[in-house]
Scaffold this motif. Structure first.
Motif, PDB file in Angstrom:
ATOM      1  N   GLN A  80      48.523  43.250  36.990  1.00 21.01           N
ATOM      2  CA  GLN A  80      49.862  42.697  36.801  1.00 21.01           C
ATOM      3  C   GLN A  80      50.059  42.197  35.379  1.00 21.01           C
ATOM      4  OE1 GLN A  80      52.281  42.888  39.052  1.00 21.01           O
ATOM      5  NE2 GLN A  80      50.922  43.848  40.561  1.00 21.01           N
ATOM      6  N   ASP A  81      48.947  41.972  34.661  1.00 23.72           N
ATOM      7  CA  ASP A  81      49.026  41.551  33.260  1.00 23.72           C
ATOM      8  C   ASP A  81      49.120  42.729  32.301  1.00 23.72           C
ATOM      9  OD1 ASP A  81      46.494  42.593  33.538  1.00 23.72           O
ATOM     10  OD2 ASP A  81      45.437  40.799  32.825  1.00 23.72           O
ATOM     11  N   GLY A  82      49.163  43.953  32.843  1.00 13.05           N
ATOM     12  CA  GLY A  82      49.289  45.142  32.006  1.00 13.05           C
ATOM     13  C   GLY A  82      47.967  45.776  31.632  1.00 13.05           C
ATOM     14  N   GLU A  83      46.838  45.108  31.879  1.00 15.36           N
ATOM     15  CA  GLU A  83      45.529  45.639  31.543  1.00 15.36           C
ATOM     16  C   GLU A  83      45.060  46.623  32.615  1.00 15.36           C
ATOM     17  OE1 GLU A  83      43.484  45.129  28.845  1.00 15.36           O
ATOM     18  OE2 GLU A  83      45.193  44.100  27.933  1.00 15.36           O
ATOM     19  N   ILE A  84      44.398  47.685  32.178  1.00 15.82           N
ATOM     20  CA  ILE A  84      43.770  48.629  33.103  1.00 15.82           C
ATOM     21  C   ILE A  84      42.276  48.337  33.120  1.00 15.82           C
ATOM     22  CG2 ILE A  84      43.197  51.047  33.515  1.00 15.82           C
ATOM     23  CD1 ILE A  84      45.926  51.787  32.422  1.00 15.82           C
ATOM     24  N   ARG A  85      41.753  48.099  34.312  1.00 13.10           N
ATOM     25  CA  ARG A  85      40.351  47.706  34.459  1.00 13.10           C
ATOM     26  C   ARG A  85      39.644  48.616  35.453  1.00 13.10           C
ATOM     27  NH1 ARG A  85      43.466  43.016  34.622  1.00 13.10           N
ATOM     28  NH2 ARG A  85      42.982  41.442  33.025  1.00 13.10           N
ATOM     29  N   VAL A  86      38.329  48.734  35.281  1.00 16.95           N
ATOM     30  CA  VAL A  86      37.466  49.338  36.289  1.00 16.95           C
ATOM     31  C   VAL A  86      36.594  48.215  36.822  1.00 16.95           C
ATOM     32  CG1 VAL A  86      35.682  51.046  36.770  1.00 16.95           C
ATOM     33  CG2 VAL A  86      37.472  51.555  35.085  1.00 16.95           C
ATOM     34  N   MET A  87      36.563  48.074  38.143  1.00 11.90           N
ATOM     35  CA  MET A  87      35.821  46.964  38.739  1.00 11.90           C
ATOM     36  C   MET A  87      35.235  47.382  40.078  1.00 11.90           C
ATOM     37  SD  MET A  87      38.971  44.529  40.056  1.00 11.90           S
ATOM     38  CE  MET A  87      40.031  44.842  38.632  1.00 11.90           C
ATOM     39  N   SER A  88      34.314  46.576  40.571  1.00  5.67           N
ATOM     40  CA  SER A  88      33.760  46.800  41.897  1.00  5.67           C
ATOM     41  C   SER A  88      34.862  46.641  42.937  1.00  5.67           C
ATOM     42  CB  SER A  88      32.638  45.796  42.159  1.00  5.67           C
ATOM     43  OG  SER A  88      32.238  45.838  43.517  1.00  5.67           O
ATOM     44  N   ARG A  89      34.750  47.398  44.023  1.00  8.24           N
ATOM     45  CA  ARG A  89      35.674  47.227  45.149  1.00  8.24           C
ATOM     46  C   ARG A  89      34.918  46.740  46.387  1.00  8.24           C
ATOM     47  NH1 ARG A  89      35.937  52.250  48.299  1.00  8.24           N
ATOM     48  NH2 ARG A  89      34.747  53.894  47.252  1.00  8.24           N
ATOM     49  N   THR A  90      33.779  46.116  46.149  1.00  5.50           N
ATOM     50  CA  THR A  90      32.956  45.573  47.224  1.00  5.50           C
ATOM     51  C   THR A  90      33.175  44.069  47.314  1.00  5.50           C
ATOM     52  OG1 THR A  90      31.278  47.283  46.900  1.00  5.50           O
ATOM     53  CG2 THR A  90      30.615  45.300  48.108  1.00  5.50           C
ATOM     54  N   CYS A  91      33.627  43.581  48.462  1.00  2.48           N
ATOM     55  CA  CYS A  91      33.886  42.159  48.629  1.00  2.48           C
ATOM     56  C   CYS A  91      32.621  41.345  48.388  1.00  2.48           C
ATOM     57  CB  CYS A  91      34.420  41.895  50.039  1.00  2.48           C
ATOM     58  SG  CYS A  91      34.863  40.168  50.335  1.00  2.48           S
ATOM     59  N   LEU A  92      32.779  40.215  47.725  1.00  5.22           N
ATOM     60  CA  LEU A  92      31.635  39.368  47.380  1.00  5.22           C
ATOM     61  C   LEU A  92      31.018  38.672  48.591  1.00  5.22           C
ATOM     62  CD1 LEU A  92      33.153  37.701  44.183  1.00  5.22           C
ATOM     63  CD2 LEU A  92      31.549  39.618  44.275  1.00  5.22           C
ATOM     64  N   HIS A  93      31.700  38.701  49.709  1.00  2.00           N
ATOM     65  CA  HIS A  93      31.232  37.960  50.878  1.00  2.00           C
ATOM     66  C   HIS A  93      30.222  38.762  51.700  1.00  2.00           C
ATOM     67  CE1 HIS A  93      32.158  36.115  55.060  1.00  2.00           C
ATOM     68  NE2 HIS A  93      31.213  35.412  54.458  1.00  2.00           N
ATOM     69  N   ARG A  94      30.697  39.817  52.376  1.00  2.00           N
ATOM     70  CA  ARG A  94      29.819  40.620  53.225  1.00  2.00           C
ATOM     71  C   ARG A  94      29.836  42.101  52.857  1.00  2.00           C
ATOM     72  NH1 ARG A  94      25.964  37.540  55.628  1.00  2.00           N
ATOM     73  NH2 ARG A  94      26.872  35.788  56.803  1.00  2.00           N
TER      74      ARG A  94
END
Length: 232
Positions: A80-94
């Motif tokens: 939403q800030d205009g930046e394009i990112r690559v990140m994990s899509r694995t939830c930090l919980h389980r």
């Protein structure tokens, strides 16, 4: 002299590096052993800039594209800030996946326990954990992968110490200028089942030997299989 590798002797790898007239191709083990592929993945692919998609595929804030990269579930997100990112899509919980496929979202909510992350990967809500000791949503963010955009291509690199991509290819800028790569858009994507070792494909494109067979009327005219004869 090179060192022995799992499944490969130093003598076998040395022969590959000899002059053309004396050189040998890699032995079969180089294409089939899991140990060798794992070493290549760790030392090469996870330390290299890998093209994942085009900017136009995540053109609007909230657009995302999920994929697996070298065995790790990741997603490309236009924040939403205009930046394009690559990140994990694995939830930090389980470790459930917070996204699949592609689409547009303002929040990525885990289907398991409803933890919700924004488009920058920041945890915004963890239900029923209010007041939990030593826990704070602002301290939790989906792991980020180094991201760079070049000529409309979105690239990622798992190595935090890798040199930036763009300065490494400045000599190609003038050549690619006439193609206007940055203005191109993806019209259609094709997926091929490639059930072979990556080196088979690379070696096929490094040599022109097959041009005398399957490409006699096309590529052989421009990229000759035969080496040019030495001038007398």
């Amino acid at each position: 002299m090179t060192q022995d590798l799992p499944g490969l002797s130093a003598d076998e790898t040395d022969r590959v590096a000899r002059l053309l007239e004396e050189a040998a191709t890699l032995p079969p083990a180089a294409y089939i052993l899991d140990d060798i592929f794992e070493r290549e993945t760790e030392r090469m692919f996870r330390k290299s800039w890998l093209p994942l998609a085009r900017v136009d595929q995540v053109a609007k804030p909230g657009d995302f594209l999920a994929m697996d990269l070298l065995g790790r579930p990741v997603m490309i997100v236009h924040g939403q800030d205009g930046e394009i990112r690559v990140m994990s899509r694995t939830c930090l919980h389980r470790a459930a996946q917070v996204a699949e496929g592609n689409g547009n979202r303002k929040l990525f909510t885990c289907p398991y326990h409803a933890w919700s992350y924004d488009t920058a990967g920041q945890l915004l809500r963890a239900p029923l954990l209010e007041g939990a000791e030593d826990f704070s949503e602002p301290d939790c963010r989906l792991p980020q992968v180094r991201t760079e955009i070049w000529q409309g291509f979105i690239l990622a690199n798992f190595d935090p110490d890798a040199a930036p991509f763009a300065p490494q290819v400045t000599t190609f800028e003038t050549y690619f200028e006439k193609f206007r790569l940055v203005d191109m858009a993806v019209v259609r994507t094709l997926a091929y089942a490639s059930d072979w070792n990556w080196k088979v494909l690379v070696e096929n494109f490094m040599e022109a030997y097959q041009h005398i067979g399957v490409h006699q009327e096309t590529l052989e005219h421009s990229y000759h299989a035969r080496l040019p004869r030495a001038r007398q």
